[in-house]
Scaffold this motif. Structure first.
Motif, PDB file in Angstrom:
ATOM      1  N   VAL A  96     -10.475  14.221  -5.602  1.00 35.00           N
ATOM      2  CA  VAL A  96      -9.620  14.818  -6.626  1.00 35.00           C
ATOM      3  C   VAL A  96      -8.496  13.874  -7.035  1.00 35.00           C
ATOM      4  N   VAL A  97      -7.862  13.239  -6.051  1.00 36.61           N
ATOM      5  CA  VAL A  97      -6.762  12.309  -6.300  1.00 36.61           C
ATOM      6  C   VAL A  97      -7.163  10.962  -5.714  1.00 36.61           C
ATOM      7  N   PRO A  98      -7.862  10.139  -6.504  1.00 34.25           N
ATOM      8  CA  PRO A  98      -8.326   8.861  -5.952  1.00 34.25           C
ATOM      9  C   PRO A  98      -7.160   7.918  -5.644  1.00 34.25           C
ATOM     10  N   THR A  99      -7.334   7.173  -4.600  1.00 37.64           N
ATOM     11  CA  THR A  99      -6.308   6.196  -4.230  1.00 37.64           C
ATOM     12  C   THR A  99      -6.564   4.906  -4.991  1.00 37.64           C
ATOM     13  N   PRO A 100      -5.510   4.234  -5.409  1.00 33.87           N
ATOM     14  CA  PRO A 100      -5.703   2.981  -6.140  1.00 33.87           C
ATOM     15  C   PRO A 100      -6.231   1.894  -5.204  1.00 33.87           C
ATOM     16  N   VAL A 101      -6.987   0.983  -5.772  1.00 30.48           N
ATOM     17  CA  VAL A 101      -7.506  -0.143  -5.012  1.00 30.48           C
ATOM     18  C   VAL A 101      -6.342  -1.055  -4.677  1.00 30.48           C
ATOM     19  N   GLY A 107       2.614  -5.816  -2.857  1.00 33.69           N
ATOM     20  CA  GLY A 107       2.871  -5.397  -1.487  1.00 33.69           C
ATOM     21  C   GLY A 107       2.147  -4.100  -1.183  1.00 33.69           C
ATOM     22  N   GLY A 108       2.283  -3.631   0.025  1.00 31.69           N
ATOM     23  CA  GLY A 108       1.622  -2.394   0.419  1.00 31.69           C
ATOM     24  C   GLY A 108       2.213  -1.204  -0.313  1.00 31.69           C
ATOM     25  N   SER A 109       1.415  -0.217  -0.541  1.00 32.17           N
ATOM     26  CA  SER A 109       1.891   0.990  -1.199  1.00 32.17           C
ATOM     27  C   SER A 109       1.498   2.190  -0.352  1.00 32.17           C
ATOM     28  N   SER A 110       2.002   3.324  -0.762  1.00 30.95           N
ATOM     29  CA  SER A 110       1.654   4.534  -0.040  1.00 30.95           C
ATOM     30  C   SER A 110       0.210   4.913  -0.341  1.00 30.95           C
ATOM     31  N   VAL A 111      -0.281   5.909   0.314  1.00 33.35           N
ATOM     32  CA  VAL A 111      -1.682   6.291   0.204  1.00 33.35           C
ATOM     33  C   VAL A 111      -2.035   6.744  -1.206  1.00 33.35           C
TER      34      VAL A 111
END
Length: 127
Positions: A96-101, A107-111
């Motif tokens: 439903v809410v895909p995570t970005p590649v 830098g790192g991002s949240s989920v």
């Protein structure tokens, strides 16, 4: 005294089976209420077990101990089922809410994405 302890243990076992059934069926709202009831019944049983053990006849002590150990052995089954259900829910959420590649250059991002970086041009907004 020991009669109430055995009745309470029966209630805990019945509620434990109910929680396992709701978990296997995937009924989250019912499982939540059943788990809360199981917790309350378990606390009542723990209070009863803290009474002096001399009031419980010797044959019943061994039976109560075996039944509690049987519940303890079945507890990891509930924990595993709950972990499976959580993984299933996480996969459904990712549909439903895909995570970005993950980008190679950022830098790192949240989920589930992050707040866009500010350019710094509008630090203060005054009216």
């Amino acid at each position: 005294m020991h009669n109430s302890m055995l009745k309470q243990l029966d209630l805990v076992e019945q509620q434990f089976n109910q929680v396992a059934a709701f978990l296997a069926g995937g009924d989250a709202p019912q499982m939540q209420t059943a788990a809360a009831t199981l917790q309350a019944l378990s606390l009542d049983l723990a209070r009863l077990l803290q009474t002096p053990s001399q009031t419980l006849p010797q044959p019943h002590r061994g039976a109560v101990r075996r039944r509690i150990q049987a519940l303890a052995k079945r507890l990891p089954m509930l924990r595993d089922g709950l972990s499976r259900q959580a993984a299933l829910n996480l996969r459904a959420l990712q549909v439903v809410v895909p995570t970005p590649v993950k980008s190679t250059y950022s830098g790192g991002s949240s989920v589930y994405g992050s707040v866009a970086r500010q350019s710094g041009a509008f630090r203060v907004l005054a009216a």
